[in-house]
Motif scaffolding. Structure first.
Motif, PDB file in Angstrom:
ATOM      1  N   LEU A  37       0.849  -1.194   0.000  1.00 29.20           N
ATOM      2  CA  LEU A  37       0.000   0.000   0.000  1.00 29.20           C
ATOM      3  C   LEU A  37       0.878   1.236   0.000  1.00 29.20           C
ATOM      4  CD1 LEU A  37      -1.799  -1.615   2.888  1.00 29.20           C
ATOM      5  CD2 LEU A  37      -3.161  -0.920   0.930  1.00 29.20           C
ATOM      6  N   ASP A  38       0.742   2.070  -1.013  1.00 29.76           N
ATOM      7  CA  ASP A  38       1.534   3.292  -1.095  1.00 29.76           C
ATOM      8  C   ASP A  38       0.717   4.454  -0.534  1.00 29.76           C
ATOM      9  OD1 ASP A  38       3.434   5.147  -1.647  1.00 29.76           O
ATOM     10  OD2 ASP A  38       3.582   4.733  -3.790  1.00 29.76           O
ATOM     11  N   GLU A  39       1.055   4.911   0.651  1.00 28.95           N
ATOM     12  CA  GLU A  39       0.366   6.035   1.295  1.00 28.95           C
ATOM     13  C   GLU A  39      -1.149   5.885   1.295  1.00 28.95           C
ATOM     14  OE1 GLU A  39       1.552   9.026   2.495  1.00 28.95           O
ATOM     15  OE2 GLU A  39       3.638   8.916   1.927  1.00 28.95           O
ATOM     16  N   PRO A  40      -1.680   4.837   1.912  1.00 33.39           N
ATOM     17  CA  PRO A  40      -3.124   4.617   1.831  1.00 33.39           C
ATOM     18  C   PRO A  40      -3.953   5.650   2.579  1.00 33.39           C
ATOM     19  CG  PRO A  40      -2.147   3.073   3.371  1.00 33.39           C
ATOM     20  CD  PRO A  40      -1.013   3.795   2.712  1.00 33.39           C
ATOM     21  N   THR A  41      -3.333   6.445   3.452  1.00 32.84           N
ATOM     22  CA  THR A  41      -4.149   7.383   4.233  1.00 32.84           C
ATOM     23  C   THR A  41      -3.973   8.832   3.801  1.00 32.84           C
ATOM     24  OG1 THR A  41      -2.435   7.640   5.909  1.00 32.84           O
ATOM     25  CG2 THR A  41      -4.042   5.887   6.274  1.00 32.84           C
ATOM     26  N   ALA A  42      -3.185   9.079   2.728  1.00 34.95           N
ATOM     27  CA  ALA A  42      -2.927  10.465   2.314  1.00 34.95           C
ATOM     28  C   ALA A  42      -4.232  11.206   2.039  1.00 34.95           C
ATOM     29  CB  ALA A  42      -2.047  10.484   1.072  1.00 34.95           C
ATOM     30  N   GLY A  43      -4.333  12.409   2.594  1.00 33.21           N
ATOM     31  CA  GLY A  43      -5.483  13.260   2.311  1.00 33.21           C
ATOM     32  C   GLY A  43      -6.761  12.908   3.050  1.00 33.21           C
ATOM     33  N   LEU A  44      -6.737  11.870   3.903  1.00 37.80           N
ATOM     34  CA  LEU A  44      -7.947  11.537   4.651  1.00 37.80           C
ATOM     35  C   LEU A  44      -7.979  12.297   5.976  1.00 37.80           C
ATOM     36  CD1 LEU A  44      -8.210   7.651   4.237  1.00 37.80           C
ATOM     37  CD2 LEU A  44      -9.350   9.426   2.900  1.00 37.80           C
ATOM     38  N   ASP A  45      -9.181  12.462   6.544  1.00 40.30           N
ATOM     39  CA  ASP A  45      -9.253  13.112   7.853  1.00 40.30           C
ATOM     40  C   ASP A  45      -8.874  12.078   8.931  1.00 40.30           C
ATOM     41  OD1 ASP A  45     -11.478  11.559   8.047  1.00 40.30           O
ATOM     42  OD2 ASP A  45     -12.901  13.193   8.214  1.00 40.30           O
ATOM     43  N   PRO A  46      -8.643  12.546  10.193  1.00 39.04           N
ATOM     44  CA  PRO A  46      -8.119  11.629  11.213  1.00 39.04           C
ATOM     45  C   PRO A  46      -8.967  10.366  11.372  1.00 39.04           C
ATOM     46  CG  PRO A  46      -8.029  13.878  12.012  1.00 39.04           C
ATOM     47  CD  PRO A  46      -8.735  13.928  10.688  1.00 39.04           C
TER      48      PRO A  46
END
Lengths: 287, 281
Positions: free
Chosen positions: A168-177
């Motif tokens: 997984l390449d940066e699966p949480t980028a740009g998501l809220d907490p």
């Protein structure tokens, strides 16, 4: 058991042209089956280039990659089979959603694997459940979903192929907490339940500290560290010098250590910090 | 002094094709003062971005008024002046760049306004210097890093000399280095150029840089105050799916365990000092 291994892996972009640029130098790593590996490094360190070698998207300039003990470039014509073994989820995977319904989109990968229709349906259902997409969403157009739901739908598309290694390449980028925590918890749970090997590429050491067993640090095209989470994160000074964004809670402990207070500077989560300080500080008192 | 932006009993609803109307804002009131640096927090879907678009007339209220520097954004004759007064910077730098050379991109807005070439040259240079991208003026934007592209996008807005800039999650797609670059520029614009800043963000440490923090949930303001005030309500923030800065959370957790620590800790340095005091005393 070792699921993935690289031997003297080297990669140069645009080799043989004036724009040739070294991206990876002599990478030798072994990834244990069923483990959760965090891969960190700042932009340009070579981490994305490295993971693109894992499923044959890039071919090494020199060196070898073994998946499940097999040299993946031994018979280049069979590289497609390797793609199915190692699932790669890119950054912003929701940009790759394309089909009419969420269901069809998730089924795209399994369908290409020429599985039976029953098996495809089962895998779609299972994958949707793992990422927490409800059944009514499956009939919707992927473009009508919220950002977090889209991300999860794209992830389900790769999970449905049941890869042995999930990258997984940066699966949480740009998501809220909240979205960030949900995705990470789901992936961790999936790794535990299914025994799949997971590689998480991230800028966020907090995220890595929460879920990974081992950490691989890339710096200037080479492996700078490869060890357990505790070992790697106890070298916070070096990580900081590599331009990695050390969490503020770690900075607090690095600062305390510098002032001569006997703490472990390898604290990466608030919970660890709390435990560490509770051992040290006198309770009660007034301000 | 007239407020920079005033929301007066604003309501706003979307009409989607299949579903009926979706009310987002109802009787929303907010005043942004000139020269302030306001951070807006809230999870996805809390109404932050809609609020941002109401700020310069990209969206117009269904009822109530949005007044920008004394001008009603719903009044068509104010359209251009309102957009010149309040500029906007969005999340994805790739969607905001139009030209093939950095300085041409920065000049794009001014050319559309029919500004004299000599003035354009001057303002473009100044804007690029303000975001530390002057040395890249002849470069192709698509070869720049995310943080550099975002700074070019910001320069394009500064060149129009707005009094206020609304940033809608400007760092969400950037790596830690790019984030730091963009944040430094935002702070500098507020402090040195006296531009009013509204910063919508998911990052608590970014919000801690502002002098006012607003927390939104269901299109309502549920907390409003200085960063120290707002972040001391740890439970409230966690209940709406937001974090607090790590130093604040650490102090809060220890306090809960019965340690005598102050509540209003925001920064790493403050935190170190507080622990040192407790340890030494």
């Amino acid at each position: 058991m070792i699921i993935l291994k690289t031997e003297h892996l080297n990669y140069k972009y645009s080799e043989g042209t004036p724009f040739a640029k070294t991206a990876l130098t002599d990478i030798n790593i072994e990834i244990e089956k069923g483990s959760f590996l965090g891969l960190i490094g700042h932009t340009g360190s070579g981490k994305s280039t490295l993971v693109q070698h894992f499923n044959g998207l890039l071919k090494p300039t020199a060196g070898k990659i073994y998946v499940d003990g097999q040299d993946i470039w031994q018979t280049p014509k069979q590289i497609r089979r390797i793609c199915f073994k190692v699932g790669l989820v890119f950054q912003y995977p929701e940009h790759q959603l394309f089909d009419e319904t969420v269901e069809k989109d998730i089924a795209f990968g399994p369908r290409n694997m020429e599985l039976s229709e029953d098996e495809i349906q089962k895998r779609v259902k299972d994958a949707a459940e793992i990422v927490g997409l409800s059944e009514d969403l499956l009939k919707k157009s992927p473009f009508d979903l919220s950002g977090g739901e889209k991300r999860r739908a794209a992830l389900a598309g790769v999970l449905a192929m049941q890869p042995e290694v999930l990258v997984l390449d940066e699966p949480t980028a740009g998501l809220d907490p909240k979205g960030r925590d949900t995705i990470l918890e789901r992936i961790k749970q999936y790794q535990k339940d299914s025994g799949t090997t997971v590689v998480l590429v991230s800028h966020s050491m907090e995220d890595v500290a929460k879920v990974a067993d081992k950490v691989l640090v890339m710096n200037k095209n080479v492996v700078a560290m490869y060890d357990t989470v505790e070992q790697v994160f106890s070298r916070s000074d070096e990580l900081s010098q590599m331009g990695l964004a050390v969490p503020s809670v770690t900075k607090i402990f690095m600062g305390l250590k510098k002032k001569g207070i006997p703490v472990n500077p390898g604290v990466f989560t608030v919970e660890q910090g709390k435990q560490e300080l509770m051992k040290l500080l006198p309770k009660g008192g007034t301000l | 002094m007239k407020p920079m932006i005033a929301f007066e009993n604003v309501s706003f609803c979307y009409r989607s094709e299949e579903e009926d109307r979706i009310d987002l804002f109802e009787d929303f009131n907010l005043i942004i003062k000139k020269g302030d640096f306001t951070a807006v927090l809230g999870h996805n879907g809390s109404g932050k971005s809609t609020m941002a678009k109401l700020c310069n007339g990209l969206l117009k209220p269904t009822a109530g008024k949005v007044i920008v520097d004394g001008m009603d954004t719903a009044d068509e004759k104010n359209d251009i002046t309102v957009k010149k007064t309040v500029g906007m910077v969005f999340q994805n730098p790739d969607n905001q760049i139009v030209a093939t050379i950095v300085e041409e991109d920065v000049a794009f807005g001014l050319e559309n306004l029919g500004v004299e070439p000599k003035v354009i040259r001057k303002r473009v240079d100044e804007a690029l210097q303000a975001v530390d991208m002057y040395d890249y003026r002849g470069h192709e934007p698509h070869r720049l890093s995310g943080g550099q592209k975002q700074r070019v996008a910001i320069a394009g807005i500064i060149a129009m000399q707005p009094e206020c800039i609304v940033f809608d999650e400007p760092t969400a797609m950037l790596d830690p280095k790019g984030r730091a670059e963009v944040l430094n520029i935002i702070k500098k614009l507020n402090e040195d150029f006296h531009i009013t800043v509204v910063l919508i963000t998911h990052y608590m440490d970014e919000a801690a840089l502002a002098n006012r923090v607003i927390v939104m949930e269901d299109s309502k303001i549920i907390a409003d105050g200085t960063p120290k005030d707002v972040f001391s309500h740890v439970e409230l923030l966690q209940s709406v799916g937001l974090d607090v800065p790590q130093p604040t959370e650490l102090m809060y957790e220890l306090k809960k365990e019965g340690y005598a620590l102050p509540e209003d800790i925001l920064t790493v340095d403050e935190c170190i000092k507080a622990i040192e005091t407790l340890y030494g005393g």
